[in-house]
Design a protein around this motif. Sequence first.
Motif, PDB file in Angstrom:
ATOM      1  N   TRP A 151      10.733   6.040   2.050  1.00  0.00           N
ATOM      2  CA  TRP A 151       9.758   5.199   2.763  1.00  0.00           C
ATOM      3  C   TRP A 151       9.119   5.959   3.918  1.00  0.00           C
ATOM      4  O   TRP A 151       7.923   5.822   4.175  1.00  0.00           O
ATOM      5  CB  TRP A 151      10.414   3.915   3.271  1.00  0.00           C
ATOM      6  CG  TRP A 151      10.695   2.919   2.195  1.00  0.00           C
ATOM      7  CD1 TRP A 151      11.914   2.455   1.817  1.00  0.00           C
ATOM      8  CD2 TRP A 151       9.740   2.262   1.344  1.00  0.00           C
ATOM      9  NE1 TRP A 151      11.772   1.559   0.781  1.00  0.00           N
ATOM     10  CE2 TRP A 151      10.448   1.421   0.473  1.00  0.00           C
ATOM     11  CE3 TRP A 151       8.346   2.313   1.235  1.00  0.00           C
ATOM     12  CZ2 TRP A 151       9.828   0.628  -0.486  1.00  0.00           C
ATOM     13  CZ3 TRP A 151       7.723   1.527   0.277  1.00  0.00           C
ATOM     14  CH2 TRP A 151       8.454   0.698  -0.573  1.00  0.00           C
TER      15      TRP A 151
ATOM     16  N   TYR B  15       0.782   8.340   3.192  1.00  0.00           N
ATOM     17  CA  TYR B  15      -0.261   7.305   3.194  1.00  0.00           C
ATOM     18  C   TYR B  15      -1.239   7.504   4.348  1.00  0.00           C
ATOM     19  O   TYR B  15      -2.453   7.425   4.172  1.00  0.00           O
ATOM     20  CB  TYR B  15       0.372   5.910   3.284  1.00  0.00           C
ATOM     21  CG  TYR B  15      -0.649   4.807   3.295  1.00  0.00           C
ATOM     22  CD1 TYR B  15      -1.225   4.372   2.109  1.00  0.00           C
ATOM     23  CD2 TYR B  15      -1.053   4.209   4.485  1.00  0.00           C
ATOM     24  CE1 TYR B  15      -2.180   3.368   2.107  1.00  0.00           C
ATOM     25  CE2 TYR B  15      -1.999   3.211   4.496  1.00  0.00           C
ATOM     26  CZ  TYR B  15      -2.565   2.793   3.305  1.00  0.00           C
ATOM     27  OH  TYR B  15      -3.520   1.806   3.316  1.00  0.00           O
ATOM     28  N   PHE B  16      -0.710   7.781   5.531  1.00  0.00           N
ATOM     29  CA  PHE B  16      -1.566   7.959   6.698  1.00  0.00           C
ATOM     30  C   PHE B  16      -2.046   9.399   6.852  1.00  0.00           C
ATOM     31  O   PHE B  16      -2.771   9.705   7.803  1.00  0.00           O
ATOM     32  CB  PHE B  16      -0.844   7.508   7.966  1.00  0.00           C
ATOM     33  CG  PHE B  16      -0.702   6.016   8.052  1.00  0.00           C
ATOM     34  CD1 PHE B  16      -1.774   5.226   8.430  1.00  0.00           C
ATOM     35  CD2 PHE B  16       0.490   5.402   7.733  1.00  0.00           C
ATOM     36  CE1 PHE B  16      -1.662   3.850   8.503  1.00  0.00           C
ATOM     37  CE2 PHE B  16       0.626   4.018   7.800  1.00  0.00           C
ATOM     38  CZ  PHE B  16      -0.460   3.243   8.179  1.00  0.00           C
ATOM     39  N   ASP B  17      -1.655  10.275   5.927  1.00  0.00           N
ATOM     40  CA  ASP B  17      -1.996  11.694   5.976  1.00  0.00           C
ATOM     41  C   ASP B  17      -1.670  12.276   7.351  1.00  0.00           C
ATOM     42  O   ASP B  17      -2.500  12.904   7.999  1.00  0.00           O
ATOM     43  CB  ASP B  17      -3.464  11.928   5.620  1.00  0.00           C
ATOM     44  CG  ASP B  17      -3.788  13.398   5.396  1.00  0.00           C
ATOM     45  OD1 ASP B  17      -2.872  14.162   5.029  1.00  0.00           O
ATOM     46  OD2 ASP B  17      -4.950  13.796   5.628  1.00  0.00           O
TER      47      ASP B  17
ATOM     48  N   SER C  82       0.818  -1.219   0.000  1.00  0.00           N
ATOM     49  CA  SER C  82       0.000   0.000   0.000  1.00  0.00           C
ATOM     50  C   SER C  82       0.853   1.271   0.000  1.00  0.00           C
ATOM     51  O   SER C  82       0.379   2.326  -0.391  1.00  0.00           O
ATOM     52  CB  SER C  82      -0.956  -0.001   1.189  1.00  0.00           C
ATOM     53  OG  SER C  82      -0.246  -0.132   2.398  1.00  0.00           O
ATOM     54  N   LEU C  83       2.114   1.171   0.393  1.00  0.00           N
ATOM     55  CA  LEU C  83       2.993   2.348   0.408  1.00  0.00           C
ATOM     56  C   LEU C  83       3.758   2.550  -0.893  1.00  0.00           C
ATOM     57  O   LEU C  83       4.305   3.625  -1.129  1.00  0.00           O
ATOM     58  CB  LEU C  83       4.012   2.228   1.548  1.00  0.00           C
ATOM     59  CG  LEU C  83       3.492   2.183   2.973  1.00  0.00           C
ATOM     60  CD1 LEU C  83       4.657   2.023   3.948  1.00  0.00           C
ATOM     61  CD2 LEU C  83       2.699   3.416   3.310  1.00  0.00           C
TER      62      LEU C  83
ATOM     63  N   GLN D 146       3.111   2.942  -4.115  1.00  0.00           N
ATOM     64  CA  GLN D 146       2.750   3.991  -5.076  1.00  0.00           C
ATOM     65  C   GLN D 146       3.205   5.360  -4.573  1.00  0.00           C
ATOM     66  O   GLN D 146       3.727   6.169  -5.347  1.00  0.00           O
ATOM     67  CB  GLN D 146       1.245   3.992  -5.348  1.00  0.00           C
ATOM     68  CG  GLN D 146       0.851   5.007  -6.395  1.00  0.00           C
ATOM     69  CD  GLN D 146      -0.639   5.002  -6.700  1.00  0.00           C
ATOM     70  OE1 GLN D 146      -1.438   4.441  -5.967  1.00  0.00           O
ATOM     71  NE2 GLN D 146      -1.012   5.634  -7.790  1.00  0.00           N
ATOM     72  N   LEU D 147       3.036   5.613  -3.272  1.00  0.00           N
ATOM     73  CA  LEU D 147       3.465   6.898  -2.722  1.00  0.00           C
ATOM     74  C   LEU D 147       4.993   7.010  -2.689  1.00  0.00           C
ATOM     75  O   LEU D 147       5.544   8.085  -2.897  1.00  0.00           O
ATOM     76  CB  LEU D 147       2.862   7.103  -1.336  1.00  0.00           C
ATOM     77  CG  LEU D 147       1.347   7.314  -1.372  1.00  0.00           C
ATOM     78  CD1 LEU D 147       0.744   7.128  -0.001  1.00  0.00           C
ATOM     79  CD2 LEU D 147       1.016   8.687  -1.941  1.00  0.00           C
ATOM     80  N   TYR D 148       5.663   5.896  -2.442  1.00  0.00           N
ATOM     81  CA  TYR D 148       7.123   5.867  -2.526  1.00  0.00           C
ATOM     82  C   TYR D 148       7.562   6.263  -3.941  1.00  0.00           C
ATOM     83  O   TYR D 148       8.430   7.120  -4.121  1.00  0.00           O
ATOM     84  CB  TYR D 148       7.624   4.467  -2.180  1.00  0.00           C
ATOM     85  CG  TYR D 148       9.108   4.256  -2.379  1.00  0.00           C
ATOM     86  CD1 TYR D 148       9.983   4.328  -1.307  1.00  0.00           C
ATOM     87  CD2 TYR D 148       9.625   3.952  -3.638  1.00  0.00           C
ATOM     88  CE1 TYR D 148      11.352   4.122  -1.482  1.00  0.00           C
ATOM     89  CE2 TYR D 148      10.984   3.743  -3.815  1.00  0.00           C
ATOM     90  CZ  TYR D 148      11.841   3.827  -2.742  1.00  0.00           C
ATOM     91  OH  TYR D 148      13.182   3.629  -2.924  1.00  0.00           O
TER      92      TYR D 148
ATOM     93  N   ALA E 166       6.647   8.323   2.377  1.00  0.00           N
ATOM     94  CA  ALA E 166       5.498   7.559   1.877  1.00  0.00           C
ATOM     95  C   ALA E 166       4.570   7.166   3.023  1.00  0.00           C
ATOM     96  O   ALA E 166       3.344   7.219   2.882  1.00  0.00           O
ATOM     97  CB  ALA E 166       5.973   6.316   1.120  1.00  0.00           C
ATOM     98  N   THR E 167       5.146   6.816   4.160  1.00  0.00           N
ATOM     99  CA  THR E 167       4.335   6.459   5.328  1.00  0.00           C
ATOM    100  C   THR E 167       3.511   7.649   5.789  1.00  0.00           C
ATOM    101  O   THR E 167       2.304   7.527   6.037  1.00  0.00           O
ATOM    102  CB  THR E 167       5.243   5.945   6.475  1.00  0.00           C
ATOM    103  OG1 THR E 167       5.983   4.814   6.011  1.00  0.00           O
ATOM    104  CG2 THR E 167       4.424   5.575   7.691  1.00  0.00           C
TER     105      THR E 167
END
Length: 133
Positions: free
Chosen positions: A100, A107-109, A64-65, A67-69, A103-104
């Motif tokens: 990373w 992902y969690f905004d 789940s991370l 794509q943002l990475y 991205a974390t």
Amino acid sequence: MVFDTNLIIQHIRRYQSLPDRAIIPMVVAGELEAFALKADWGYQKVSFMQSILDYYPLIEISRSLTQLYAQADAYSQGKLKLRPLLPGMSARNMGKNDLWIAATALYFDMELHTTDNDFDHLTGLDLRLIKST
């Protein structure tokens, strides 16, 4: 809130807990363990570090991370076509662990708390950055 390694090191040196709502990316846990070994931390500091890593949620690298990475990496290098770098920013390579961590937070905004400038340009990806001293 997501904490970068450098800020957690400061907390450990001062024997201060993190705020209750903090989460720790797994790569930060690895960086902390490596730093403790290289700095030859004594039992008391290592024990305090372990208590932090046991108490706060550790966020694994997951699909789940990714794509943002990838977006953060492409953006940093000025190659994200739909989101050009902010005016005045230049392309750069980021450390893989920092990608990373970012991205974390994305992902969690959650706000990313750090003491360095490694993430400054990622505000163009809507990263909420909090700089501490």
